[in-house]
Design an enzyme around this catalytic site. Sequence first.
Site, mmCIF file in Angstrom:
data_model
loop_
_atom_site.group_PDB
_atom_site.id
_atom_site.type_symbol
_atom_site.label_atom_id
_atom_site.label_comp_id
_atom_site.label_asym_id
_atom_site.label_seq_id
_atom_site.Cartn_x
_atom_site.Cartn_y
_atom_site.Cartn_z
ATOM 1 N N ASN A 38 0.811 -1.212 0.000
ATOM 2 C CA ASN A 38 0.000 0.000 0.000
ATOM 3 C C ASN A 38 0.852 1.274 0.000
ATOM 4 O O ASN A 38 0.334 2.377 -0.158
ATOM 5 C CB ASN A 38 -0.935 0.025 1.219
ATOM 6 C CG ASN A 38 -0.175 0.031 2.533
ATOM 7 O OD1 ASN A 38 0.383 -0.993 2.910
ATOM 8 N ND2 ASN A 38 -0.132 1.160 3.225
ATOM 9 N N THR A 39 2.172 1.117 0.163
ATOM 10 C CA THR A 39 3.035 2.290 0.200
ATOM 11 C C THR A 39 4.455 1.909 -0.205
ATOM 12 O O THR A 39 4.793 0.723 -0.292
ATOM 13 C CB THR A 39 3.048 2.903 1.627
ATOM 14 O OG1 THR A 39 3.767 4.135 1.614
ATOM 15 C CG2 THR A 39 3.702 1.945 2.611
ATOM 16 N N ILE A 41 8.086 0.926 -1.528
ATOM 17 C CA ILE A 41 8.625 0.013 -2.534
ATOM 18 C C ILE A 41 7.565 -0.960 -3.018
ATOM 19 O O ILE A 41 7.454 -1.239 -4.216
ATOM 20 C CB ILE A 41 9.840 -0.750 -1.965
ATOM 21 C CG1 ILE A 41 10.974 0.218 -1.648
ATOM 22 C CG2 ILE A 41 10.322 -1.819 -2.936
ATOM 23 C CD1 ILE A 41 12.155 -0.418 -0.938
ATOM 24 N N GLY A 42 6.766 -1.493 -2.093
ATOM 25 C CA GLY A 42 5.738 -2.455 -2.475
ATOM 26 C C GLY A 42 4.717 -1.870 -3.426
ATOM 27 O O GLY A 42 4.301 -2.520 -4.391
ATOM 28 N N SER A 165 17.823 -6.930 3.314
ATOM 29 C CA SER A 165 18.525 -5.659 3.460
ATOM 30 C C SER A 165 20.012 -5.922 3.633
ATOM 31 O O SER A 165 20.431 -6.988 4.109
ATOM 32 C CB SER A 165 17.997 -4.900 4.679
ATOM 33 O OG SER A 165 18.839 -3.812 5.009
ATOM 34 N N TYR A 191 16.355 -5.647 14.138
ATOM 35 C CA TYR A 191 16.071 -5.482 12.710
ATOM 36 C C TYR A 191 17.080 -6.255 11.871
ATOM 37 O O TYR A 191 16.712 -6.973 10.935
ATOM 38 C CB TYR A 191 16.103 -4.003 12.324
ATOM 39 C CG TYR A 191 15.878 -3.760 10.846
ATOM 40 C CD1 TYR A 191 14.620 -3.954 10.284
ATOM 41 C CD2 TYR A 191 16.924 -3.361 10.016
ATOM 42 C CE1 TYR A 191 14.416 -3.748 8.919
ATOM 43 C CE2 TYR A 191 16.725 -3.146 8.657
ATOM 44 C CZ TYR A 191 15.465 -3.346 8.121
ATOM 45 O OH TYR A 191 15.261 -3.157 6.771
#
Length: 326
Positions: A38-39, A41-42, A165, A191
Amino acid sequence: MIGTAIGGTIIIKDYMGGGACPSKATIKGKTVIITGANTGIGKETALELAKRGGKIILACRDMNKCEEAAKEIRGKTLSHNVFAKHLDLASLKSVSEFAQKINEEEPHVDILINNAAIMRCPYWTTDDGFEMQFGVNHLGHFLLTNLLLEKLKNSGHSRIINVSSLAHIAGEIDFDDLNWVKKKYDTKAAYCRSKLANVLFTKELARRLEGTGVTANSLHPGVAATELGRHTGMHKSKFSSTALGPLFWLLVKTPKKAAQPSIYLAVAEEMEGISGKYFDGLKEKQPAPKAEDEQTARMLWEKSSELVHLKDTLAIPVCEQNQICK
């Protein structure tokens, strides 16, 4: 001199942003699932793959934003094959319900892009009690992928793409304390651990998928200007936004640029049959040595299966190379 400086800056900006996906391949008739679409990169990945003719399923937690994104993509591409579906990766129940609907409603799934992530949030836990970053970034996608594997295998030459990443380099898998209950929580280390898990998961998944026609690869999209960093201090610092703003603008990719590696791995003809690899941008690179440790990868698979209660009947077979698995 001013013109030269401006021109040079633009050239550097383009170079740092990485190239565009070189493949012009279309994916008409193929079904694509993208988590967290919905935002950022995706969303850019979904937009481009919709332009290339695919049926796109945006799998998101916030349905209002998901519906808005799907509507925007439909408007820009004039494609009616863009759909919003609810998926909360912080809930094993939600993941199971989403996968069940996909398995029941979709004739085939050709591309699965595990894109969603949360980064450096405070110590939160998922609905099932897992540390949030490990739970969402790894365990949620681990369960989702396994629950969709039969559909992916039966669809032919399907592709699984895990967005990791460069931070995986600093990650450590502590099997004795995956939920950070024995030592002080380190949001950055958590992370990095989740991103290392992405690469290890990809490696073991690719090994288990040998002979099935389904491939699995992971990637580093680059540092991008997205909502992913909303929990970091940089987004709240006036110094970062003013003094370092021009430097960030120069070095940080736009979401559109950062989406190119996912698009490339999803559509490129030369990626057919390539599996178990790690890409930094559009180029295959060697991940950190710890990300290639087969024993750690197998232990992580077994531990993850235990944590998400993956039934033995769902575990995919390990095939000998060049053997077709049924």
